[in-house]
Design a protein around this motif. Structure first.
Motif, PDB file in Angstrom:
ATOM      1  N   ARG A 153      26.901 -43.609  11.736  1.00 20.17           N
ATOM      2  CA  ARG A 153      26.737 -42.419  12.558  1.00 20.17           C
ATOM      3  C   ARG A 153      27.044 -42.769  14.004  1.00 20.17           C
ATOM      4  O   ARG A 153      26.644 -43.835  14.483  1.00 20.17           O
ATOM      5  CB  ARG A 153      25.311 -41.871  12.435  1.00 20.17           C
ATOM      6  CG  ARG A 153      25.062 -40.537  13.110  1.00 20.17           C
ATOM      7  CD  ARG A 153      25.607 -39.401  12.283  1.00 20.17           C
ATOM      8  NE  ARG A 153      25.218 -38.105  12.815  1.00 20.17           N
ATOM      9  CZ  ARG A 153      25.570 -36.942  12.288  1.00 20.17           C
ATOM     10  NH1 ARG A 153      26.311 -36.906  11.188  1.00 20.17           N
ATOM     11  NH2 ARG A 153      25.175 -35.810  12.847  1.00 20.17           N
ATOM     12  N   SER A 212      26.818 -41.197  20.222  1.00 19.88           N
ATOM     13  CA  SER A 212      27.170 -40.525  21.465  1.00 19.88           C
ATOM     14  C   SER A 212      26.356 -39.276  21.743  1.00 19.88           C
ATOM     15  O   SER A 212      26.284 -38.828  22.892  1.00 19.88           O
ATOM     16  CB  SER A 212      28.662 -40.186  21.480  1.00 19.88           C
ATOM     17  OG  SER A 212      28.985 -39.296  20.418  1.00 19.88           O
ATOM     18  N   ASP A 213      25.747 -38.680  20.725  1.00 16.24           N
ATOM     19  CA  ASP A 213      24.996 -37.439  20.880  1.00 16.24           C
ATOM     20  C   ASP A 213      23.494 -37.650  21.008  1.00 16.24           C
ATOM     21  O   ASP A 213      22.752 -36.674  21.088  1.00 16.24           O
ATOM     22  CB  ASP A 213      25.247 -36.509  19.693  1.00 16.24           C
ATOM     23  CG  ASP A 213      26.700 -36.095  19.568  1.00 16.24           C
ATOM     24  OD1 ASP A 213      27.459 -36.238  20.551  1.00 16.24           O
ATOM     25  OD2 ASP A 213      27.084 -35.619  18.480  1.00 16.24           O
ATOM     26  N   TYR A 214      23.044 -38.897  21.029  1.00 14.54           N
ATOM     27  CA  TYR A 214      21.619 -39.191  20.932  1.00 14.54           C
ATOM     28  C   TYR A 214      21.107 -39.977  22.124  1.00 14.54           C
ATOM     29  O   TYR A 214      21.773 -40.893  22.611  1.00 14.54           O
ATOM     30  CB  TYR A 214      21.313 -40.004  19.669  1.00 14.54           C
ATOM     31  CG  TYR A 214      21.600 -39.274  18.381  1.00 14.54           C
ATOM     32  CD1 TYR A 214      20.588 -38.563  17.742  1.00 14.54           C
ATOM     33  CD2 TYR A 214      22.863 -39.306  17.804  1.00 14.54           C
ATOM     34  CE1 TYR A 214      20.839 -37.896  16.557  1.00 14.54           C
ATOM     35  CE2 TYR A 214      23.120 -38.635  16.622  1.00 14.54           C
ATOM     36  CZ  TYR A 214      22.102 -37.935  16.004  1.00 14.54           C
ATOM     37  OH  TYR A 214      22.346 -37.271  14.822  1.00 14.54           O
ATOM     38  N   ASN A 215      19.908 -39.628  22.575  1.00 25.69           N
ATOM     39  CA  ASN A 215      19.181 -40.523  23.465  1.00 25.69           C
ATOM     40  C   ASN A 215      18.893 -41.822  22.708  1.00 25.69           C
ATOM     41  O   ASN A 215      18.643 -41.814  21.502  1.00 25.69           O
ATOM     42  CB  ASN A 215      17.863 -39.901  23.914  1.00 25.69           C
ATOM     43  CG  ASN A 215      18.070 -38.695  24.806  1.00 25.69           C
ATOM     44  OD1 ASN A 215      19.177 -38.373  25.222  1.00 25.69           O
ATOM     45  ND2 ASN A 215      16.970 -38.016  25.123  1.00 25.69           N
ATOM     46  N   TRP A 265      21.664 -39.095  26.217  1.00 26.64           N
ATOM     47  CA  TRP A 265      22.902 -38.986  25.441  1.00 26.64           C
ATOM     48  C   TRP A 265      24.153 -38.927  26.305  1.00 26.64           C
ATOM     49  O   TRP A 265      25.214 -39.381  25.889  1.00 26.64           O
ATOM     50  CB  TRP A 265      22.850 -37.762  24.514  1.00 26.64           C
ATOM     51  CG  TRP A 265      22.570 -36.462  25.218  1.00 26.64           C
ATOM     52  CD1 TRP A 265      21.346 -35.892  25.418  1.00 26.64           C
ATOM     53  CD2 TRP A 265      23.528 -35.587  25.802  1.00 26.64           C
ATOM     54  NE1 TRP A 265      21.495 -34.706  26.093  1.00 26.64           N
ATOM     55  CE2 TRP A 265      22.819 -34.494  26.342  1.00 26.64           C
ATOM     56  CE3 TRP A 265      24.913 -35.602  25.918  1.00 26.64           C
ATOM     57  CZ2 TRP A 265      23.457 -33.441  26.994  1.00 26.64           C
ATOM     58  CZ3 TRP A 265      25.548 -34.554  26.561  1.00 26.64           C
ATOM     59  CH2 TRP A 265      24.819 -33.489  27.095  1.00 26.64           C
ATOM     60  N   ASN A 287      30.028 -45.870  24.372  1.00 24.86           N
ATOM     61  CA  ASN A 287      30.206 -45.002  23.212  1.00 24.86           C
ATOM     62  C   ASN A 287      31.471 -45.340  22.430  1.00 24.86           C
ATOM     63  O   ASN A 287      31.541 -45.094  21.227  1.00 24.86           O
ATOM     64  CB  ASN A 287      30.219 -43.535  23.643  1.00 24.86           C
ATOM     65  CG  ASN A 287      28.852 -43.042  24.075  1.00 24.86           C
ATOM     66  OD1 ASN A 287      27.829 -43.594  23.677  1.00 24.86           O
ATOM     67  ND2 ASN A 287      28.820 -41.995  24.895  1.00 24.86           N
ATOM     68  N   ASP A 298      17.257 -41.564  18.835  1.00 21.14           N
ATOM     69  CA  ASP A 298      16.453 -40.357  18.820  1.00 21.14           C
ATOM     70  C   ASP A 298      16.578 -39.639  17.478  1.00 21.14           C
ATOM     71  O   ASP A 298      17.548 -39.825  16.732  1.00 21.14           O
ATOM     72  CB  ASP A 298      16.887 -39.432  19.958  1.00 21.14           C
ATOM     73  CG  ASP A 298      15.792 -38.504  20.443  1.00 21.14           C
ATOM     74  OD1 ASP A 298      15.999 -37.831  21.478  1.00 21.14           O
ATOM     75  OD2 ASP A 298      14.721 -38.435  19.804  1.00 21.14           O
ATOM     76  N   THR A 346      16.792 -36.360  17.150  1.00 15.13           N
ATOM     77  CA  THR A 346      17.567 -35.134  17.285  1.00 15.13           C
ATOM     78  C   THR A 346      18.653 -35.324  18.328  1.00 15.13           C
ATOM     79  O   THR A 346      18.539 -36.165  19.219  1.00 15.13           O
ATOM     80  CB  THR A 346      16.658 -33.949  17.660  1.00 15.13           C
ATOM     81  OG1 THR A 346      17.381 -32.725  17.570  1.00 15.13           O
ATOM     82  CG2 THR A 346      16.113 -34.096  19.069  1.00 15.13           C
ATOM     83  N   ARG A 347      19.731 -34.530  18.222  1.00 12.32           N
ATOM     84  CA  ARG A 347      20.847 -34.619  19.145  1.00 12.32           C
ATOM     85  C   ARG A 347      20.585 -33.844  20.428  1.00 12.32           C
ATOM     86  O   ARG A 347      19.858 -32.856  20.438  1.00 12.32           O
ATOM     87  CB  ARG A 347      22.118 -34.075  18.492  1.00 12.32           C
ATOM     88  CG  ARG A 347      22.606 -34.855  17.291  1.00 12.32           C
ATOM     89  CD  ARG A 347      23.876 -34.219  16.742  1.00 12.32           C
ATOM     90  NE  ARG A 347      23.639 -32.867  16.269  1.00 12.32           N
ATOM     91  CZ  ARG A 347      24.602 -31.999  15.955  1.00 12.32           C
ATOM     92  NH1 ARG A 347      25.879 -32.341  16.088  1.00 12.32           N
ATOM     93  NH2 ARG A 347      24.282 -30.788  15.521  1.00 12.32           N
ATOM     94  N   TYR A 348      21.178 -34.320  21.513  1.00 16.47           N
ATOM     95  CA  TYR A 348      21.226 -33.604  22.783  1.00 16.47           C
ATOM     96  C   TYR A 348      19.849 -33.208  23.307  1.00 16.47           C
ATOM     97  O   TYR A 348      19.680 -32.133  23.892  1.00 16.47           O
ATOM     98  CB  TYR A 348      22.107 -32.361  22.671  1.00 16.47           C
ATOM     99  CG  TYR A 348      23.508 -32.633  22.194  1.00 16.47           C
ATOM    100  CD1 TYR A 348      24.366 -33.446  22.932  1.00 16.47           C
ATOM    101  CD2 TYR A 348      23.974 -32.080  21.009  1.00 16.47           C
ATOM    102  CE1 TYR A 348      25.647 -33.708  22.500  1.00 16.47           C
ATOM    103  CE2 TYR A 348      25.263 -32.333  20.574  1.00 16.47           C
ATOM    104  CZ  TYR A 348      26.093 -33.140  21.320  1.00 16.47           C
ATOM    105  OH  TYR A 348      27.380 -33.398  20.894  1.00 16.47           O
ATOM    106  N   ARG A 349      18.864 -34.062  23.103  1.00 15.14           N
ATOM    107  CA  ARG A 349      17.546 -33.782  23.647  1.00 15.14           C
ATOM    108  C   ARG A 349      17.623 -33.733  25.157  1.00 15.14           C
ATOM    109  O   ARG A 349      18.207 -34.619  25.790  1.00 15.14           O
ATOM    110  CB  ARG A 349      16.537 -34.839  23.209  1.00 15.14           C
ATOM    111  CG  ARG A 349      15.087 -34.500  23.603  1.00 15.14           C
ATOM    112  CD  ARG A 349      14.121 -35.653  23.320  1.00 15.14           C
ATOM    113  NE  ARG A 349      14.091 -36.006  21.903  1.00 15.14           N
ATOM    114  CZ  ARG A 349      13.347 -35.400  20.989  1.00 15.14           C
ATOM    115  NH1 ARG A 349      12.547 -34.395  21.331  1.00 15.14           N
ATOM    116  NH2 ARG A 349      13.389 -35.801  19.727  1.00 15.14           N
TER     117      ARG A 349
END
Length: 124
Positions: A27, A30-33, A53, A74, A99, A101-104
């Protein structure tokens, strides 16, 4: 599902430096903290550092602020922890976390994936 693998730990003299790496597979990160945590045998697991992120924000525990730097690449799907001016109290197993969830928004993390950890030992 993401798998995280830490590397770069080892034995270092007090005052020295180490760079830890956290490489992801399965996975993109790049989208995660992303965060670093650590745990000594006699202590609970504690927060060390977070990078959000977008890589626009970072946050550090007071105990490492000014000595540690978290960063991410990334393109290599890798997060780093540059540790300088190491102290014996930095001795611990260091864990990378992604993280849940994405884009927190904001600079926070609720870990959903953990690496296996890498041992850092700082001698006095």
């Amino acid at each position: 599902q993401v798998q995280l693998a830490e590397s770069g730990g080892g034995l270092v003299q007090a005052g020295g430096s180490l760079r830890l790496s956290c490489a992801a597979s399965g996975r993109t990160l790049s989208d995660y903290n992303m965060g670093w945590f650590r745990q000594a045998p006699e202590k609970e697991r504690e927060f060390v550092a977070i990078i959000n992120w977008s890589a626009r924000e970072t946050y550090y525990a007071d105990s490492v602020k000014g000595r540690f730097t978290i960063s991410r690449d990334n393109g290599k799907n890798t997060v780093y922890l540059q540790m300088s001016s190491l102290k014996p109290e930095d001795t611990a197993v260091y864990y990378c976390a992604a993280d849940s969830t994405r884009y927190r928004s904001g600079i926070s993390i609720q870990p959903g994936s953990w690496g296996q950890g890498t041992q850092v030992t700082v001698s006095s």
